[in-house]
Design a protein around this motif. Sequence first.
Motif, PDB file in Angstrom:
ATOM      1  N   ASP A  11       0.852  -1.180   0.000  1.00  0.00           N
ATOM      2  CA  ASP A  11       0.000   0.000   0.000  1.00  0.00           C
ATOM      3  C   ASP A  11       0.894   1.238   0.000  1.00  0.00           C
ATOM      4  O   ASP A  11       2.114   1.135   0.174  1.00  0.00           O
ATOM      5  N   PRO A  12       0.337   2.435  -0.213  1.00  0.00           N
ATOM      6  CA  PRO A  12       1.174   3.636  -0.309  1.00  0.00           C
ATOM      7  C   PRO A  12       2.056   3.886   0.908  1.00  0.00           C
ATOM      8  O   PRO A  12       3.194   4.351   0.780  1.00  0.00           O
ATOM      9  N   CYS A  13       1.556   3.571   2.108  1.00  0.00           N
ATOM     10  CA  CYS A  13       2.360   3.772   3.315  1.00  0.00           C
ATOM     11  C   CYS A  13       3.572   2.845   3.306  1.00  0.00           C
ATOM     12  O   CYS A  13       4.703   3.264   3.576  1.00  0.00           O
ATOM     13  N   GLU A  14       3.355   1.567   3.006  1.00  0.00           N
ATOM     14  CA  GLU A  14       4.465   0.608   2.948  1.00  0.00           C
ATOM     15  C   GLU A  14       5.446   0.977   1.845  1.00  0.00           C
ATOM     16  O   GLU A  14       6.660   0.875   2.013  1.00  0.00           O
ATOM     17  N   LEU A  15       4.919   1.426   0.714  1.00  0.00           N
ATOM     18  CA  LEU A  15       5.771   1.784  -0.418  1.00  0.00           C
ATOM     19  C   LEU A  15       6.652   2.982  -0.065  1.00  0.00           C
ATOM     20  O   LEU A  15       7.843   3.008  -0.400  1.00  0.00           O
ATOM     21  N   ARG A  16       6.085   3.943   0.612  1.00  0.00           N
ATOM     22  CA  ARG A  16       6.864   5.125   1.006  1.00  0.00           C
ATOM     23  C   ARG A  16       7.971   4.740   1.978  1.00  0.00           C
ATOM     24  O   ARG A  16       9.100   5.241   1.885  1.00  0.00           O
ATOM     25  N   MET A  17       7.668   3.844   2.917  1.00  0.00           N
ATOM     26  CA  MET A  17       8.689   3.399   3.866  1.00  0.00           C
ATOM     27  C   MET A  17       9.815   2.652   3.164  1.00  0.00           C
ATOM     28  O   MET A  17      10.992   2.818   3.485  1.00  0.00           O
ATOM     29  N   ALA A  18       9.439   1.804   2.178  1.00  0.00           N
ATOM     30  CA  ALA A  18      10.429   0.946   1.527  1.00  0.00           C
ATOM     31  C   ALA A  18      11.242   1.682   0.466  1.00  0.00           C
ATOM     32  O   ALA A  18      12.451   1.465   0.329  1.00  0.00           O
ATOM     33  N   GLN A  19      10.587   2.583  -0.289  1.00  0.00           N
ATOM     34  CA  GLN A  19      11.260   3.158  -1.451  1.00  0.00           C
ATOM     35  C   GLN A  19      11.225   4.683  -1.524  1.00  0.00           C
ATOM     36  O   GLN A  19      11.806   5.271  -2.434  1.00  0.00           O
TER      37      GLN A  19
END
Length: 616
Positions: A355-363
């Motif tokens: 999801d966007p939150c996980e994506l922001r944390m990862a990349q």
Amino acid sequence: MAGRIRGEDVALVRERTDIAEVIGEHVTLKPAGGGNLKGLCPFHDERTPSFNVTPSKGFFHCFGCGAGGDAISFLTELEHLSFAEAVERLASKAGVTLHYEDTDGRSSSRSQQPGRKQRLLAAHTEAAKFYSEQLASPEARIARDFLSERGFDRDAAESFGCGFAPPGWDALTKHLRGRGFTPDELTEGGLAKPARSGSLIDRFRGRLVWPIHDLTGGIIGFGARRLSEDDNGPKYLNTPETPLYKKSQVLYGIDAAKREIAKRRQVVVVEGYTDVMACHLAGVPTAVATCGTAFGSDHINVLRRLLMDSDEFKGEVIFTFDGDEAGQKAALKAFGDEQRFVAQTYIAVSPGGMDPCELRMAQGDEAVRELVAGREHLVDFAIATTLASYDLDSVEGRVAALRATAPLVARIKDKSLHPGYTQRLAGRLGEDVDLVRRWVHAARSKQAPPQAGPARRKVTGPRLLSERDVLKLAVQHPEMAGPYFDEVDETYFSDPMHVVVRRAIANAGGAAAAASGPNWGMAISDACGDLAAAALVAELAVEPLRIDGEPDTRYVATALAGVQWPVVEEQVAELKSKLQRMNPETDSEGYMKLFGELMALEQRLRGLKERAAGAL
């Protein structure tokens, strides 16, 4: 108890109120000439704007449903406020002090006294302030860690009003009671609830909370996330239905996103509070989320008004559901509702299903922006998801897949896109585009689908005759048919009864090992295990071949080629269909291997057709 608001004060409120500003908090308005403004009516569902506002006169009117009036009547209709509550709301913004008249006409010097909804809004505002202050307390460490682990620092928490509900039973209740709010106001607003003992306790305890705003920015409820394993409640707990909070209409982040939604003609629908935060911080300020309920028709009405969603196909609605099964189901449901939008609908799914939150944390932030920029049409996703549930390598699977996906193409609002999507669907299925076009047309016009479908070639008379001829050769002249016949197994026979006889010949020992005569025919009959097939063997044994004279090896070869080439032709069509569904860039090795198989099979087909041409 206050009476009615003094008439002079109501007139002053009307004079100082900008009706375009009031209505513009709910509806995207655009110039319509002559100083008028136009937008989509918030009181009924429409595709072409018929809602007009005349700021110079302070009035609005909808030519579609007939609703009209001033800013006060707009608020009473849209937000179900009483006349006094609407005036009080506008007076607060305009800086007007209201005075009330007793029922006998005497004027009171008392200033503005808020109505019920104003009191509930005030209680929520005070609750949000309380929760925000509690986030800095020692016992809120778990909440601060939750935010930090998801990439949100103190500034982000303050920007979105994040707070912490203390774990005690009645910390908020005591605080609000100390500020003059009544037990009835706390329960009616969903901030507290009665305990078994009869006392009031906080609805949210030991949780991270987000304030939920309406379009005007007023706080109408809260979303609360479980933090402790000891909390037996749901993962997310939201404010219940109240006079302020209607979950089917509420969108988290709408107050912060509304101006960018109207400016960009784009809205990004995400699934959670942290996803909204991540998108806004990453540079996608049009993100909103539903609050504990599925995306539905009331949410669509809110967004259409902000998008100025008329008949131009210019707006964009982008869904960012998770890539798991639940997310796919949600996306297909959204596609079911997408007809309500005139805007184009899209879906954005990250490669890893994050999801966007996980994506922001990862990349990082750029990855979130790229996720939205790389959106695909929702109809594309719906078609791909639907096709994935069928076996496209089988004829039956492709028929079922076409039956399921043709209506999806037929439902595309912009008719100019139909030819392109029809061709794309044909490519994914590996079928003739004219056939797919007929199915799409049938779905669009609610007609029965065409009888001719992507199925195995219909068995024609000549093919049945060819099958019968080679069986006669095996029964009457086994020494001539010999090994040539035995190499052509039952898969090359289309008629069910012919298959039974071919199987019986194999079970009787095969033509190559047999000698012509009554014993051979009887052996085949005995191996049939079916009276009708046995009767057919008797027919084959006496029926003349369709040639003059005795058969030779050339006749045997051409007759057997006539049986084989229709099947090989179908195999070629299957391989071509499979190649059409493959991507040579992502699977070059598999594509080239299949291409080599196709070349060999086509060469075999040419040889069979050449031999069959000299047969009968």
